[in-house]
Design a protein around this motif. Sequence first.
Motif, mmCIF file in Angstrom:
data_model
loop_
_atom_site.group_PDB
_atom_site.id
_atom_site.type_symbol
_atom_site.label_atom_id
_atom_site.label_comp_id
_atom_site.label_asym_id
_atom_site.label_seq_id
_atom_site.Cartn_x
_atom_site.Cartn_y
_atom_site.Cartn_z
ATOM 1 N N PRO A 64 35.749 36.205 68.710
ATOM 2 C CA PRO A 64 34.891 35.180 69.273
ATOM 3 C C PRO A 64 35.500 34.620 70.556
ATOM 4 O O PRO A 64 36.707 34.505 70.684
ATOM 5 C CB PRO A 64 34.816 34.115 68.178
ATOM 6 N N SER A 65 34.619 34.305 71.483
ATOM 7 C CA SER A 65 35.096 33.759 72.748
ATOM 8 C C SER A 65 35.605 32.339 72.544
ATOM 9 O O SER A 65 35.324 31.709 71.540
ATOM 10 C CB SER A 65 33.969 33.748 73.779
ATOM 11 N N THR A 66 36.335 31.854 73.497
ATOM 12 C CA THR A 66 36.812 30.477 73.415
ATOM 13 C C THR A 66 35.820 29.545 74.084
ATOM 14 O O THR A 66 36.149 28.432 74.407
ATOM 15 C CB THR A 66 38.191 30.349 74.097
ATOM 16 N N GLY A 67 34.585 30.026 74.276
ATOM 17 C CA GLY A 67 33.540 29.237 74.922
ATOM 18 C C GLY A 67 32.987 28.170 74.003
ATOM 19 O O GLY A 67 33.699 27.523 73.241
ATOM 20 N N ASP A 68 31.677 28.013 74.051
ATOM 21 C CA ASP A 68 30.997 26.955 73.319
ATOM 22 C C ASP A 68 31.082 27.183 71.815
ATOM 23 O O ASP A 68 30.650 28.214 71.306
ATOM 24 C CB ASP A 68 29.535 26.891 73.762
ATOM 25 N N HIS A 69 31.634 26.201 71.120
ATOM 26 C CA HIS A 69 31.754 26.279 69.671
ATOM 27 C C HIS A 69 31.784 24.870 69.088
ATOM 28 O O HIS A 69 32.316 23.949 69.703
ATOM 29 C CB HIS A 69 33.010 27.049 69.255
ATOM 30 N N LEU A 70 31.179 24.724 67.921
ATOM 31 C CA LEU A 70 31.169 23.432 67.222
ATOM 32 C C LEU A 70 31.393 23.683 65.737
ATOM 33 O O LEU A 70 30.785 24.588 65.158
ATOM 34 C CB LEU A 70 29.825 22.718 67.396
ATOM 35 N N ASP A 124 32.361 18.689 65.778
ATOM 36 C CA ASP A 124 33.586 18.635 66.575
ATOM 37 C C ASP A 124 33.769 20.008 67.206
ATOM 38 O O ASP A 124 33.592 21.024 66.548
ATOM 39 C CB ASP A 124 34.804 18.324 65.702
ATOM 40 N N GLY A 125 34.105 20.020 68.479
ATOM 41 C CA GLY A 125 34.340 21.291 69.138
ATOM 42 C C GLY A 125 34.357 21.145 70.639
ATOM 43 O O GLY A 125 34.786 20.116 71.176
ATOM 44 N N GLU A 126 33.843 22.194 71.306
ATOM 45 C CA GLU A 126 33.872 22.220 72.766
ATOM 46 C C GLU A 126 32.577 22.825 73.286
ATOM 47 O O GLU A 126 32.070 23.799 72.735
ATOM 48 C CB GLU A 126 35.060 23.064 73.218
ATOM 49 N N TRP A 127 32.035 22.222 74.346
ATOM 50 C CA TRP A 127 30.844 22.735 74.995
ATOM 51 C C TRP A 127 31.049 22.641 76.502
ATOM 52 O O TRP A 127 31.312 21.571 77.022
ATOM 53 C CB TRP A 127 29.613 21.936 74.579
ATOM 54 N N ASN A 128 30.929 23.765 77.195
ATOM 55 C CA ASN A 128 31.143 23.820 78.647
ATOM 56 C C ASN A 128 32.482 23.206 79.048
ATOM 57 O O ASN A 128 32.577 22.473 80.039
ATOM 58 C CB ASN A 128 30.008 23.134 79.405
ATOM 59 N N GLY A 129 33.516 23.467 78.254
ATOM 60 C CA GLY A 129 34.849 22.958 78.559
ATOM 61 C C GLY A 129 35.058 21.488 78.250
ATOM 62 O O GLY A 129 36.103 20.933 78.542
ATOM 63 N N ARG A 130 34.065 20.841 77.639
ATOM 64 C CA ARG A 130 34.136 19.413 77.334
ATOM 65 C C ARG A 130 34.233 19.229 75.818
ATOM 66 O O ARG A 130 33.520 19.874 75.060
ATOM 67 C CB ARG A 130 32.860 18.729 77.862
ATOM 68 N N GLN A 131 35.135 18.348 75.380
ATOM 69 C CA GLN A 131 35.281 18.052 73.958
ATOM 70 C C GLN A 131 34.011 17.378 73.445
ATOM 71 O O GLN A 131 33.463 16.503 74.098
ATOM 72 C CB GLN A 131 36.463 17.117 73.709
#
Length: 140
Positions: free
Chosen positions: A36-42, A108-115
């Motif tokens: 899985p990419s380290t991109g958008d994930h929650l 909790d996670g990251e979207w577009n590099g933002r927590q």
Amino acid sequence: MTYTITATAVRRAARAGLTVMAVLLLAAAAPAAPAPSTGDHLFLTVTRGDGRSGDTRGTLLLCDPPQGHSRAAEACAQLAAVAGDIGSLPPADVFCPMLYAPVTAQADGEWNGRQVEYRETFPNGCVLGARTGAVFALES
């Protein structure tokens, strides 16, 4: 020396551990699949009650490619439309019963590099679905 650990710190550590475990389980379940990419994930959870009960469902939503629960593609598209801001999702035009059976949604996670840290208790599951669309639709 005395150390004090707050309940919030314990919950954050537990969520971080669950996120790592979910990623590891996804990787172990499909070893032939690309990592899985380290991109958008929650990491999404829904808890019956006000958030302190033990009836919690959760999953890791990955959006490149969409995976995590049965409506992952729809959830990723809805989140992309609001730049990952769950609170900005447009509410659905539905009528919900005036029944008080609280459910607490947490992400909790990251979207577009933002927590991303989101937590809200809704009066019932219908209101949760109307306000958050496919994002917290963890059951098919």
